[in-house]
Scaffold this active site. Structure first.
Site, PDB file in Angstrom:
ATOM      1  N   ARG A  83       0.798  -1.232   0.000  1.00  0.00           N
ATOM      2  CA  ARG A  83       0.000   0.000   0.000  1.00  0.00           C
ATOM      3  C   ARG A  83       0.832   1.283   0.000  1.00  0.00           C
ATOM      4  O   ARG A  83       1.918   1.319   0.573  1.00  0.00           O
ATOM      5  CB  ARG A  83      -0.916  -0.003   1.231  1.00  0.00           C
ATOM      6  CG  ARG A  83      -1.989  -1.066   1.129  1.00  0.00           C
ATOM      7  CD  ARG A  83      -2.830  -1.174   2.393  1.00  0.00           C
ATOM      8  NE  ARG A  83      -3.930  -2.116   2.170  1.00  0.00           N
ATOM      9  CZ  ARG A  83      -3.797  -3.447   2.224  1.00  0.00           C
ATOM     10  NH1 ARG A  83      -2.630  -3.995   2.490  1.00  0.00           N
ATOM     11  NH2 ARG A  83      -4.843  -4.219   1.991  1.00  0.00           N
ATOM     12  N   HIS A 108      -0.819  -2.578  -4.592  1.00  0.00           N
ATOM     13  CA  HIS A 108      -0.257  -3.475  -5.610  1.00  0.00           C
ATOM     14  C   HIS A 108      -0.268  -2.912  -7.040  1.00  0.00           C
ATOM     15  O   HIS A 108      -0.575  -3.628  -7.990  1.00  0.00           O
ATOM     16  CB  HIS A 108      -1.013  -4.812  -5.605  1.00  0.00           C
ATOM     17  CG  HIS A 108      -0.841  -5.613  -4.349  1.00  0.00           C
ATOM     18  ND1 HIS A 108       0.300  -5.600  -3.592  1.00  0.00           N
ATOM     19  CD2 HIS A 108      -1.676  -6.507  -3.734  1.00  0.00           C
ATOM     20  CE1 HIS A 108       0.159  -6.423  -2.560  1.00  0.00           C
ATOM     21  NE2 HIS A 108      -1.032  -6.985  -2.615  1.00  0.00           N
ATOM     22  N   HIS A 180       2.658 -12.782  -5.995  1.00  0.00           N
ATOM     23  CA  HIS A 180       1.490 -12.908  -5.124  1.00  0.00           C
ATOM     24  C   HIS A 180       0.843 -14.295  -5.191  1.00  0.00           C
ATOM     25  O   HIS A 180      -0.380 -14.424  -5.252  1.00  0.00           O
ATOM     26  CB  HIS A 180       0.471 -11.817  -5.490  1.00  0.00           C
ATOM     27  CG  HIS A 180      -0.360 -11.354  -4.342  1.00  0.00           C
ATOM     28  ND1 HIS A 180      -1.356 -12.116  -3.789  1.00  0.00           N
ATOM     29  CD2 HIS A 180      -0.332 -10.211  -3.623  1.00  0.00           C
ATOM     30  CE1 HIS A 180      -1.926 -11.447  -2.803  1.00  0.00           C
ATOM     31  NE2 HIS A 180      -1.315 -10.279  -2.678  1.00  0.00           N
ATOM     32  N   ASP A 252      -1.944  -9.925   8.162  1.00  0.00           N
ATOM     33  CA  ASP A 252      -1.805  -9.265   6.864  1.00  0.00           C
ATOM     34  C   ASP A 252      -0.837  -8.111   7.105  1.00  0.00           C
ATOM     35  O   ASP A 252      -1.194  -6.940   7.018  1.00  0.00           O
ATOM     36  CB  ASP A 252      -3.178  -8.775   6.375  1.00  0.00           C
ATOM     37  CG  ASP A 252      -3.139  -8.296   4.935  1.00  0.00           C
ATOM     38  OD1 ASP A 252      -2.045  -8.296   4.344  1.00  0.00           O
ATOM     39  OD2 ASP A 252      -4.200  -7.907   4.411  1.00  0.00           O
ATOM     40  N   GLU A 315       4.849 -12.542   0.613  1.00  0.00           N
ATOM     41  CA  GLU A 315       5.241 -11.625  -0.469  1.00  0.00           C
ATOM     42  C   GLU A 315       6.483 -10.874  -0.027  1.00  0.00           C
ATOM     43  O   GLU A 315       6.431 -10.036   0.864  1.00  0.00           O
ATOM     44  CB  GLU A 315       4.115 -10.621  -0.723  1.00  0.00           C
ATOM     45  CG  GLU A 315       2.755 -11.227  -0.947  1.00  0.00           C
ATOM     46  CD  GLU A 315       1.644 -10.248  -0.567  1.00  0.00           C
ATOM     47  OE1 GLU A 315       1.751  -9.054  -0.864  1.00  0.00           O
ATOM     48  OE2 GLU A 315       0.668 -10.695   0.039  1.00  0.00           O
TER      49      GLU A 315
HETATM   50  C1  BGC Z   1      -2.679  -7.575   0.954  1.00  0.00           C
HETATM   51  C2  BGC Z   1      -4.108  -7.808   1.387  1.00  0.00           C
HETATM   52  C3  BGC Z   1      -4.972  -7.804   0.161  1.00  0.00           C
HETATM   53  C4  BGC Z   1      -4.477  -8.824  -0.819  1.00  0.00           C
HETATM   54  C5  BGC Z   1      -5.184  -8.641  -2.112  1.00  0.00           C
HETATM   55  C6  BGC Z   1      -2.296  -8.687   0.095  1.00  0.00           C
HETATM   56  O1  BGC Z   1      -0.974  -8.551  -0.298  1.00  0.00           O
HETATM   57  O2  BGC Z   1      -1.818  -7.402   2.034  1.00  0.00           O
HETATM   58  O3  BGC Z   1      -4.546  -6.839   2.289  1.00  0.00           O
HETATM   59  O4  BGC Z   1      -6.304  -8.052   0.472  1.00  0.00           O
HETATM   60  O5  BGC Z   1      -3.105  -8.677  -1.053  1.00  0.00           O
HETATM   61  O6  BGC Z   1      -5.476  -9.787  -2.677  1.00  0.00           O
END
Ligand code: BGC
Length: 350
Positions: A83, A108, A180, A252, A315
């Site tokens: 983010r 992302h 991802h 997360d 990640e």
């Molecule tokens: C984030 C999550 C998000 C997801 C999206 C992750 O890398 O940290 O908050 O919902 O990606 O699919």
């Protein structure tokens, strides 16, 4: 090439034919990659009986990747993984605005980030390596500078997936690339990953506010549910009454693995199958995301639905919101310099 096969995977709504490359190593382990988003659609790993089974979540229908993969399932994420607060950052006094696709923040690389692009794809001759290339135009998704990116996926004969990233720019910009994939070492995509054991060699993690932007503090994991220095079931503390766990709807968060340079940062273990995955990276951070927002909308490759917590992501990346937090390691890339990073997911049987 004997170890790499090419086939047609599907056709996007715009009529573009997407290819699938399948790499097989000497043990029969297989990696499948498509040139849409650089997505890993399948990756097999051995269990205690020497059986190789798919261990990454994926859709069953190509069109589900092509029409809004809001989970970033299996994809390369960029230009900036994770983010950016308010979708804003500045370089040399100039402010750039990005899509706030994870309101109120940017996530992302945006909905039209690298995870939704058609990449050039080729097999590197005489190797088990797939090369993906993409040129992101100046101001694409709001980011400055034309960025040329290459990502190499190599499947080694010791059952490791090695990912190498490179990027160059023609104007000062920011870069933070990641992969991802959602892992489920059971090979059954309806099984919850809370039963997986995790060891994370990290003394610190990065607490966030309620929109999941770092507060700026690096917090010691000691005495918190974020302590995975000794192997622990992911589900052990995940429901504890803890403000940080509430913000993430579970884990997360970005951890700060100890040490620098390419090093082992984590191990994930599934006891029943004895499948083990080791993660190595040269990156300063790793986001552990436990699929808290998977919502059963899709069918999985082994039947059933992709319910909450049926996959986990590790990640590897720079810290979230690094462009706005000057004490975090820099994510700036300037012309003449090269962004390079490497991550390895290595599979074995314990
Ligand atoms: C984030 C999550 C998000 C997801 C999206 C992750 O890398 O940290 O908050 O919902 O990606 O699919």
């Amino acid at each position: 090439m004997k170890n790499i096969e090419v086939s047609e995977y599907g056709v996007t709504p715009e009529g573009i034919v997407v290819k699938k490359f399948t790499v097989t190593n000497k043990n029969g382990m297989q990696l499948e990659v498509i040139n849409y988003g650089g997505i890993i659609t399948s990756l097999t790993a051995p269990d205690r009986n020497g059986q190789y089974k798919d261990v990454v979540l994926g859709f069953t229908k190509p069109e589900d990747y092509f029409t809004g993969n809001s989970y970033f399932l299996g994809a390369i994420v960029g230009r900036f993984a994770n983010r950016i607060a308010g979708g804003k950052f500045s370089i040399e006094g100039k402010t750039y605005e990005l899509e706030t696709n994870n309101s109120p923040n940017h996530l992302h690389g945006g909905n039209e980030g690298f995870s939704n692009k058609i990449w050039e794809i080729e097999a590197v001759p005489n190797s088990q390596t797939i090369k993906l290339s993409y040129t992101s135009k100046d101001r694409e998704e709001g980011y400055p500078g034309e960025l040329k990116v290459t990502v190499l996926y190599t499947l080694t004969d010791d059952d490791a997936l090695e990912i190498s990233y490179e990027a160059t720019t023609d104007k000062p910009t920011i870069v933070n690339l990641s992969q991802h994939s959602y892992f489920n070492l059971s090979g059954d995509f309806t099984e919850l990953i809370t039963g997986h054991e995790l060891q994370l060699y990290a003394d610190y993690f990065i607490p966030t506010d309620n929109t999941m932007i770092p507060t700026g503090e690096l917090k010691n994991v000691e005495g918190t549910p974020f302590d995975f220095r000794i192997p622990k079931l992911i589900g052990k503390d995940i429901e504890i009454d803890d403000e940080q766990l509430k913000f993430g709807s579970g884990y997360d968060h970005c951890w700060v693995p100890n040490g620098k340079g390419l090093r082992s940062i984590a191990e994930v273990y599934h006891a029943e199958t004895e499948r083990m995955m080791e993660v190595l990276t040269d990156q300063p951070g790793v986001q552990l995301y436990c699929g808290n927002f998977l919502d059963g909308k899709y069918e999985t490759k082994t039947g059933g639905r992709n319910e909450r917590r049926t996959g986990l992501c590790l990640e590897t990346q720079h810290f979230p919101d690094a462009p706005n937090q000057s004490h975090f390691p820099s994510v700036m890339l300037i012309p003449g310099e090269k962004y390079q990073s490497k991550t390895i997911y290595k599979f074995s049987v314990k």
